[in-house]
Design a protein around this motif. Structure first.
Motif, short mmCIF file in Angstrom:
data_model
loop_
_atom_site.label_atom_id
_atom_site.label_comp_id
_atom_site.label_asym_id
_atom_site.label_seq_id
_atom_site.Cartn_x
_atom_site.Cartn_y
_atom_site.Cartn_z
N ASP A 149 91.66 104.48 68.75
CA ASP A 149 92.13 104.91 70.23
C ASP A 149 93.83 104.12 69.90
N ILE A 150 94.44 104.61 71.08
CA ILE A 150 96.10 104.23 71.21
C ILE A 150 96.00 102.45 71.27
N TRP A 151 95.01 102.15 72.12
CA TRP A 151 95.20 100.45 72.41
C TRP A 151 94.97 99.61 70.94
N GLU A 152 94.12 100.37 69.98
CA GLU A 152 94.14 99.70 68.78
C GLU A 152 95.64 99.89 68.03
N ALA A 153 96.17 100.62 67.95
CA ALA A 153 97.51 100.85 67.30
C ALA A 153 98.53 99.94 68.13
N VAL A 154 98.52 99.95 69.62
CA VAL A 154 99.23 99.08 70.30
C VAL A 154 99.19 97.67 69.89
N PHE A 155 97.65 97.06 69.67
CA PHE A 155 97.48 95.70 69.35
C PHE A 155 98.04 95.63 68.12
N ALA A 156 98.08 96.25 67.11
CA ALA A 156 98.48 96.11 65.54
C ALA A 156 100.10 95.93 65.72
N THR A 157 100.56 96.48 66.65
CA THR A 157 102.37 96.33 66.71
C THR A 157 102.52 95.00 67.28
N ILE A 158 101.80 94.84 68.43
CA ILE A 158 101.82 93.59 69.07
C ILE A 158 101.46 92.34 68.13
N MET A 159 100.45 92.65 67.22
CA MET A 159 100.33 91.27 66.42
C MET A 159 101.19 91.19 65.18
N MET A 160 101.75 92.42 64.70
CA MET A 160 102.34 92.47 63.50
C MET A 160 103.97 93.17 63.59
N GLY A 161 104.37 93.19 64.73
CA GLY A 161 105.57 93.95 65.02
C GLY A 161 106.78 92.82 65.17
N ASP A 162 108.06 93.53 65.30
CA ASP A 162 109.14 92.56 65.41
C ASP A 162 110.24 93.58 65.94
N ASP A 163 111.53 93.04 65.83
CA ASP A 163 112.60 93.88 66.37
C ASP A 163 112.27 95.56 65.66
N ARG A 164 112.20 95.64 64.38
CA ARG A 164 111.86 96.79 63.75
C ARG A 164 111.15 97.72 64.40
N ALA A 165 110.26 97.37 65.36
CA ALA A 165 109.34 98.25 66.21
C ALA A 165 110.10 98.71 67.48
N VAL A 166 111.43 98.09 67.79
CA VAL A 166 111.90 98.41 68.93
C VAL A 166 112.77 99.75 68.51
N ALA A 167 112.63 100.97 68.95
CA ALA A 167 113.06 102.20 68.58
C ALA A 167 114.08 102.74 69.50
N GLN A 168 114.32 102.14 70.65
CA GLN A 168 115.24 102.67 71.53
C GLN A 168 114.73 101.74 72.78
N VAL A 169 116.31 101.33 73.26
CA VAL A 169 116.26 100.53 74.65
C VAL A 169 117.24 101.26 75.53
N TRP A 170 116.81 101.40 76.93
CA TRP A 170 117.85 101.88 78.08
C TRP A 170 118.01 100.65 78.89
N VAL A 171 119.00 100.65 79.41
CA VAL A 171 119.63 99.67 80.43
C VAL A 171 120.22 100.37 81.64
N ASN A 172 119.66 100.27 82.80
CA ASN A 172 120.05 100.89 84.01
C ASN A 172 120.46 102.43 83.71
N GLY A 173 119.61 103.05 83.13
CA GLY A 173 119.79 104.40 82.75
C GLY A 173 120.73 104.89 81.83
N ARG A 174 121.22 103.90 80.90
CA ARG A 174 121.64 104.25 79.81
C ARG A 174 121.31 103.67 78.33
N VAL A 175 121.41 104.25 77.29
CA VAL A 175 120.80 104.03 76.24
C VAL A 175 121.77 102.89 75.46
N VAL A 176 121.19 101.85 74.91
CA VAL A 176 121.98 100.87 74.31
C VAL A 176 121.81 100.67 72.72
N THR A 177 120.68 100.90 72.38
CA THR A 177 120.12 100.89 70.99
C THR A 177 119.52 102.13 70.39
#
Ligand code: GUN
Ligand code: ZN
Length: 428
Positions: free
Chosen positions: A400-428
């Motif tokens: 299930d999806i929670w298992e995948a999310v848990f793997a990213t929590i335990m093994m992930g870092d900034d490489r997992a951050v695909a996109q960031v929005w601040v106050n309605g604007r994309v920044v990364t």
């Protein structure tokens, strides 16, 4: 009408505190978040939102997880350049690494450079809001708020106050701490997306007179937060006992001087007496769990489950640079590991909530950020749940999806951050 943007994918939906109701945090596949201007206009099934906003610019994130931008409830941005400094426990670590580095913030250009560097690192890790200590220099506060405003970020910060047990270059007085904090608070609190936190560093570096002066300032401005440190290391607590012989316990050094209240945010809170826990619960104050710091500086294992069971608001934080990472994913992983060592493992829904809505609640910002729902500000992080080969092969083998999310929590870092929005604007 403002431009409409539709993000689709797996969406984190939060309706309450998962420590009270496990069903309060869910992940919905095939959902979306509709942004209009700075705000979230709607969330729900992607098809419905597409029909509702046919003109919207669509970002289809497919199997990625769309969640609120992370909220880091306790950091020291001036410690960015000394993160991961070796081999000292709290008091030696402060004297050896931290105070010399913080002394450099008398230089306004340096403060501006580190502010920008720190905020860009935070955004790259998916963190859109943080509550930061500055240094004793008022210009270090201005530099941080100016850099955050340039990035349109909702942030909390305050001038760190210290009038003893610190080098000459890092000492103010009771009066100057009051005056400078008041001037900064007047300039910044409520300006754009800035919030001021009255910031005595901790009882050992303030005289009782300074704590009293800051308690008086807080009484004049009760809507401001007050941030400090509490019961982080056993040696520190013994030192506090020597410095404040009349105090019933560490918290009492604050409480007796007007520095305990619902808008109080107490970092670490590991080695607490029953009375301290009772008082925090009674007044509705928040504590902040800093798990990578608590292991890195050798402080101890906070009883998160016990404090949550008492109904105490808990934020999650990197404690940059006592903590060893800028990443709230790494911080959630450390919180999980500490839970395991205490026999109280946290589910991914608790970890994600702590890093978003829970931290926002600890900072009294939970009506604006930390939740994806109509009316909230559009500070958003999108996580790739297969960001490295190691994570991808695990994510390919989940039920299930929670298992995948848990793997990213335990093994992930900034490489997992695909996109960031601040106050309605994309920044990364
Ligand atoms: N206690 C007082 N100051 C600090 C600090 O800068 N970092 C940590 N982790 N604890 C503190
Ligand atoms: Zn701290």
């Amino acid at each position: 009408m403002s431009k409409q943007i539709l993000l689709t994918g797996h969406v984190l939906k939060t309706t309450g505190d998962p420590f009270a109701d496990a069903d309060a945090v869910q992940i919905h596949a095939g959902h979306g978040v509709l942004i209009e201007g700075n705000h979230i206009a709607a969330t729900g099934p992607a098809d419905r939102l597409r029909a509702q906003a046919p003109q919207a610019e669509v970002h289809d994130h497919a199997n990625r997880l769309i969640l609120p931008g992370f909220v880091d409830a306790h950091v020291h941005y001036p410690q960015t350049a000394i993160i991961a400094s070796w081999g000292k426990r709290l008091i030696d670590w402060l004297n050896t690494y931290t105070f010399p580095e913080e002394s450099r913030f008398g230089d306004t250009d340096y403060a501006a450079r580190v502010s920008g560097d720190y905020l860009d690192l935070a955004l790259a890790h998916g963190t859109t809001t943080m509550c930061s200590f500055a240094t004793i220099h008022p210009a270090s506060v201005d530099a941080f708020f100016e850099a955050a405003a340039a990035r349109d970020m909702r942030v909390v910060a305050g001038k760190t106050c210290m009038d003893r047990n610190a080098p000459d270059t890092l000492r103010d007085t009771a009066q100057s701490a009051y005056d400078d904090s008041k001037a900064l608070l007047t300039r910044w609190h409520g300006t754009g997306r800035a919030h001021y936190a009255i910031t005595p560093r901790f009882s050992p570096t303030s005289t009782p007179e300074q704590l009293e002066a800051l308690g008086a300032l807080w009484a004049e401005h009760p809507d401001c937060l007050m941030q400090t440190h509490l019961s982080e290391q056993v040696d520190e607590i013994a030192w506090v006992r020597d410095l404040y012989p009349q105090a019933r316990d560490y918290l009492d050094t604050y409480e007796a001087r007007g520095l305990l209240g619902a808008h109080g945010v107490y970092g670490h809170a590991i080695h607490m007496e029953p009375r301290e826990i009772d008082r925090l619960a009674e007044v509705g104050a928040a504590v902040v769990h800093c798990p990578t710091s608590n292991t890195f500086i050798g402080s101890g294992l906070m009883d998160l489950a016990g404090l949550a069971a008492r109904g105490i608001a808990i934020g999650l934080a990197t404690d940059t640079g006592g903590g060893s990472s800028f990443s709230m994913l790494r911080t959630m992983a450390a919180a999980y590991e500490i839970g395991q060592l205490r026999g109280t493992p946290l589910h991914a829904r608790h970890l994600l909530w702590l890093a978003t809505a829970g931290s926002a609640r600890s900072l009294h910002l939970h009506d604006r950020i930390g939740t994806l729902a109509a009316g909230y500000e559009a500070d958003i992080c999108v996580l790739d749940l297969a960001s490295t080969p190691a994570i991808a092969q695990r994510a390919a083998n989940v039920s299930d999806i929670w298992e995948a999310v848990f793997a990213t929590i335990m093994m992930g870092d900034d490489r997992a951050v695909a996109q960031v929005w601040v106050n309605g604007r994309v920044v990364t």
